[in-house]
Design an enzyme around this catalytic site. Structure first.
Site, PDB file in Angstrom:
ATOM      1  N   ARG A  63       0.401  34.001 -20.978  1.00  0.00           N
ATOM      2  CA  ARG A  63       1.643  33.336 -21.404  1.00  0.00           C
ATOM      3  C   ARG A  63       1.741  33.283 -22.936  1.00  0.00           C
ATOM      4  NH1 ARG A  63       5.626  30.012 -19.250  1.00  0.00           N
ATOM      5  NH2 ARG A  63       6.344  28.269 -20.513  1.00  0.00           N
ATOM      6  N   ASN A  70       7.858  29.639 -26.941  1.00  0.00           N
ATOM      7  CA  ASN A  70       9.201  29.143 -26.621  1.00  0.00           C
ATOM      8  C   ASN A  70       9.362  27.657 -26.932  1.00  0.00           C
ATOM      9  OD1 ASN A  70      11.642  30.179 -25.791  1.00  0.00           O
ATOM     10  ND2 ASN A  70      11.423  29.432 -23.690  1.00  0.00           N
ATOM     11  N   TYR A 164      13.570  20.788 -26.109  1.00  0.00           N
ATOM     12  CA  TYR A 164      12.831  22.000 -25.787  1.00  0.00           C
ATOM     13  C   TYR A 164      12.383  22.724 -27.055  1.00  0.00           C
ATOM     14  CZ  TYR A 164      13.814  21.934 -20.806  1.00  0.00           C
ATOM     15  OH  TYR A 164      13.857  21.612 -19.486  1.00  0.00           O
ATOM     16  N   GLU A 176      16.577  33.577 -16.844  1.00  0.00           N
ATOM     17  CA  GLU A 176      15.398  33.411 -15.977  1.00  0.00           C
ATOM     18  C   GLU A 176      15.686  34.078 -14.641  1.00  0.00           C
ATOM     19  OE1 GLU A 176      12.469  31.610 -16.088  1.00  0.00           O
ATOM     20  OE2 GLU A 176      12.711  30.312 -17.856  1.00  0.00           O
ATOM     21  N   TYR A 286       4.162  25.400 -15.564  1.00  0.00           N
ATOM     22  CA  TYR A 286       4.428  24.010 -15.941  1.00  0.00           C
ATOM     23  C   TYR A 286       3.353  23.046 -15.470  1.00  0.00           C
ATOM     24  CZ  TYR A 286       9.099  25.592 -17.378  1.00  0.00           C
ATOM     25  OH  TYR A 286      10.146  26.225 -17.998  1.00  0.00           O
TER      26      TYR A 286
END
Ligand code: ZN
EC number: 3.5.1.15
Length: 311
Positions: A63, A70, A164, A176, A286
Site C-alpha cells: 500500500r 493518500n 481525509y 474506486e 482500513y
C-alpha cells in the site's frame, strides 16, 4: 448568464493517477498500459497525462512505504521543508503537488482522476468532496448515465470533522472499483474502471466542444461516521463483520440488524434509530485505520446547467 446556468473555463489538462496505493493493481495496470499506448485516453484539444504516483510502493506491491500517500496532501505535510529524513510519501506528495498542482495555480491540472481498488463490494464508486460543485455533479451524472445499467455510486465525503487530507491542494477525484483483493487483477473490475475513465473523458470533451448539460440530479451517499471493530481491553479486535453485513455495501442497514459477530456467537446489532447505508465494509486497508465500515445517509444533489465559457 442566468442564475440557473454555470459557465466555466474549458478543461485543458487532465491527469490519471495509478498506484497511489501500490497494491491496488487496476489503476497501476491501466496507467502503465496508457503510458505505453495512450490512444484511448487522448481527446482533441485536451492534454491527458497518465502517471504512477507511488512507484516504490508499486514495485513492492504494498500500500505504501512509510505512510499513506493518500493522507498527506494537507498543507502541513506539503509545507514541510524538503529533506531526505521526511517519509517517502511526504516527499512524493510534495513532488506530485509541484508537478500537477497547486490548486488554482495557472499551470496546474484541472482534473485528476485517482484510481483505487477496494476489497469491499462497492462496485463502481466516485468520491465527491464538494456537494456544491455543479461541474463535478454533471460529470458524475454523465458517468452514471453512461454506465447504466451497471450501477455507479457517489460517496460524498464532505464532513466538517472527518478530514481525509487527500487532495484539497490539488483537484484530485478518487475513482474506486471493487471488490478486488490487494495485489490481484480481475478482468471485470479492470473493464469497469476503464469504462469510467472513458466516460469521464468523453464528458470533458463534450463540455470543451460547447455542449450544454441541462440541470440534473444525482443520488449520493454522504458520510455520517466511521465505525471501529469492537475491541477487547488489549485493543485487539473482539468481533468480526457479521455475515449478513458482508458484501452489503450501499444496502440499507436498519437499527437492530446484525453488524458484528463474536467468536462465541454473540451478535452485535446496529444501534441508533435510523436506517444507514454502509460503505467500505470490511475493507482490508482500513484495519490499520480502525475502521470496520462507514455509515452513510442517502440524499439527492442537484446541479445547475453547465457549459464551457468559450461557446
Ligand atoms: Zn486506494
Amino acid at each position: 448568464m442566468t442564475s440557473c446556468h454555470v459557465t466555466e473555463d474549458p478543461i485543458k489538462k487532465v491527469a490519471i493517477f495509478g498506484g497511489t496505493h501500490g497494491n491496488e493493481l487496476t489503476g497501476v495496470f491501466l496507467v502503465k498500459h496508457w503510458l505505453e499506448n495512450g490512444a484511448e485516453i487522448q481527446r482533441t484539444g485536451l492534454e491527458v497525462k497518465p502517471f504512477i504516483t507511488n512507484p516504490r510502493a508499486v514495485k513492492k506491491c504494498t500500500r505504501y512505504i512509510d505512510c499513506d500517500l493518500n493522507r498527506v496532501f494537507d498543507s502541513e505535510n506539503l509545507g514541510k521543508t524538503m529533506s531526505k529524513d521526511l517519509p517517502y510519501e511526504v516527499r512524493r506528495a510534495q513532488e506530485i503537488n509541484h508537478l500537477f498542482g497547486p490548486k488554482d495555480n495557472e499551470d496546474s491540472y484541472d482534473v485528476i482522476f485517482d484510481l483505487h481498488n477496494t476489497t469491499s463490494n462497492m462496485g463502481c464508486t466516485l468520491i465527491l468532496e464538494d456537494s456544491g460543485n455543479d461541474f463535478l455533479i454533471q460529470m458524475f451524472h454523465y458517468i452514471k448515465t453512461s454506465l447504466a445499467p451497471l450501477p455507479c455510486y457517489v460517496y460524498l465525503i464532505e464532513h466538517p470533522s472527518l478530514k481525509y487530507a487527500t487532495t484539497r491542494s490539488i483537484a484530485k477525484y478518487p475513482v474506486e472499483v471493487g471488490p478486488q483483493p490487494q495485489g490481484v487483477l480481475r478482468a471485470d473490475i479492470l473493464d469497469q474502471m476503464r469504462k469510467m475513465i472513458k466516460h469521464a473523458l468523453d464528458f470533458i470533451q463534450n463540455f470543451n466542444e460547447g455542449k450544454e448539460f441541462p440541470p440534473c440530479a444525482i443520488e449520493v451517499y454522504k458520510i455520517m461516521e466511521k465505525v471501529d471493530y469492537p475491541r477487547n481491553e488489549n485493543g485487539d479486535i473482539a468481533a468480526i463483520i457479521h455475515p449478513n453485513l458482508q458484501d452489503q455495501d450501499w444496502k440499507p442497514l436498519h437499527p437492530g440488524d446484525p453488524v458484528f459477530l463474536t467468536l462465541d456467537g454473540q451478535i452485535i446489532p446496529l444501534g441508533g434509530d435510523g436506517t444507514v447505508y454502509p460503505v467500505f465494509v470490511n475493507e482490508a486497508a482500513y484495519y490499520e485505520k480502525r475502521e470496520a465500515f462507514a455509515k452513510t445517509t442517502k440524499l439527492t444533489l442537484n446541479a445547475k446547467s453547465v457549459r464551457s465559457s468559450l461557446h
